[in-house]
Write a protein that holds these residues in place. Structure first.
Motif, PDB file in Angstrom:
ATOM      1  N   TRP A 120      28.284  16.090  23.798  1.00 11.87           N
ATOM      2  CA  TRP A 120      28.564  16.757  22.704  1.00 11.87           C
ATOM      3  C   TRP A 120      28.413  16.044  21.524  1.00 11.87           C
ATOM      4  N   TRP A 138      28.704  22.815  34.492  1.00  8.62           N
ATOM      5  CA  TRP A 138      30.099  23.064  34.246  1.00  8.62           C
ATOM      6  C   TRP A 138      30.906  22.318  34.950  1.00  8.62           C
ATOM      7  N   SER A 186      42.489  18.777  31.598  1.00 12.30           N
ATOM      8  CA  SER A 186      41.121  18.466  31.190  1.00 12.30           C
ATOM      9  C   SER A 186      40.760  17.039  30.868  1.00 12.30           C
ATOM     10  N   ARG A 215      36.442  21.956  31.783  1.00 10.65           N
ATOM     11  CA  ARG A 215      35.902  22.800  30.523  1.00 10.65           C
ATOM     12  C   ARG A 215      36.624  24.151  31.052  1.00 10.65           C
ATOM     13  N   ASP A 218      30.927  13.479  28.493  1.00 11.25           N
ATOM     14  CA  ASP A 218      31.134  14.479  27.505  1.00 11.25           C
ATOM     15  C   ASP A 218      30.443  13.820  26.136  1.00 11.25           C
ATOM     16  N   ARG A 254      32.471  25.178  24.083  1.00  8.32           N
ATOM     17  CA  ARG A 254      32.349  23.987  24.762  1.00  8.32           C
ATOM     18  C   ARG A 254      31.973  24.430  26.356  1.00  8.32           C
ATOM     19  N   ALA A 255      32.663  25.721  26.783  1.00  4.05           N
ATOM     20  CA  ALA A 255      32.447  26.124  28.011  1.00  4.05           C
ATOM     21  C   ALA A 255      31.177  27.166  28.190  1.00  4.05           C
ATOM     22  N   HIS A 286      37.614  14.409  31.831  1.00  2.00           N
ATOM     23  CA  HIS A 286      36.876  14.080  30.600  1.00  2.00           C
ATOM     24  C   HIS A 286      36.276  12.552  30.949  1.00  2.00           C
ATOM     25  N   PHE A 311      38.212  19.172  21.086  1.00  2.00           N
ATOM     26  CA  PHE A 311      36.987  20.005  21.541  1.00  2.00           C
ATOM     27  C   PHE A 311      35.712  19.806  20.739  1.00  2.00           C
TER      28      PHE A 311
END
Length: 247
Positions: free
Chosen positions: A244, A182, A233, A186, A241, A174-175, A237, A121
């Motif tokens: 992050w 959104w 999830s 997630r 991502d 993360r959410a 992905h 995560f």
């Protein structure tokens, strides 16, 4: 109008994704049903009962591999989720013989699972206030069960509670990142982490504090559902991502 068209396209894309991955969940759903239909007694554990217990999680691992095959690569996120599922399956095996001295071994395996999920995560955005809130709740829980614990379990429960909260912290962080799109993936991770907490909370109360009605049904059902949501999830992905890592 453009926003509505964009939302409609996103909705269609999500629906198409769910439709494409649904057949890959058939092995998991079959193993899930088989566990509750067979309902093997826990008082007389056997290799077969261990297999039946961990088979749904192994099927989720199969889901990750099939998803990776369809994309042509096993991405780092998917690899970590797969590794977490492997340790979960080992934990299920140990917990099959939990009443014969292997309960802590199972806790260690699931503790490693949560650490692997935490790594998957990521640590950004940090959101320390979520960590502090969860730590307060975790402390209250541990204070409530402390008097029922003895020996190594005193320390094992403290350590396990911390790694479970760490995993949940990263899922929630993360959410809750503002200014970022959104995604249902997630949402699955967030729901999976929350349900995992419920499952482990009920298991701890039933095992150490007081017996709960239909505890095994509820604990196992919530556990499998939590694992399924986290596993799903991987289908969502994507390259976005990388955000992050950049944040």
């Amino acid at each position: 109008m453009d926003i509505m068209d964009h939302d409609a396209k996103r909705g269609k894309k999500v629906f198409a994704t769910i439709k494409s991955i649904a057949p890959m969940l058939v092995p998991f759903l079959s193993a899930f049903c088989a566990y509750f239909v067979l309902w093997l007694p826990t008082a007389d554990p056997s290799p077969f009962s261990a297999l039946v217990k961990c088979l749904p999680v192994l099927c989720l691992g199969f889901f990750v591999l099939v998803q990776a095959f369809s994309l042509g690569a096993l991405r780092p996120y998917s690899r970590k989720v797969l590794l977490g599922l492997v340790f979960s399956a080992l934990g299920d095996v140990f917990l099959t013989w939990g009443d014969r001295g292997y309960f802590i071994h199972g806790m260690v395996m699931f503790g490693i699972t949560h650490l692997v999920y935490t790594s998957a995560f990521g640590l950004r955005p940090l959101k320390p206030w979520i960590a502090l809130s969860l730590l307060v709740l975790g402390t209250l829980f541990y204070a409530g069960v402390y008097s029922y614990l003895a020996g190594p379990m005193v320390y094992a429960m403290a350590g396990y509670t911390l790694v479970l909260l760490a995993m949940s912290w990263r899922a929630m962080a993360r959410a809750s990142c503002p200014g970022y799109i959104w995604s249902w993936g997630r949402g699955c991770v967030l729901a999976g982490a929350a349900i995992f907490i419920v499952s482990d909370l009920l298991l701890a109360i039933d095992r150490f504090c007081l017996p709960l009605p239909h505890a095994r049904y509820v604990v196992m059902a919530t556990y499998y559902i939590a694992q399924m949501l986290i596993t799903l999830s991987v289908a969502d992905h994507s390259d976005r991502d990388r955000f992050w890592k950049r944040s």
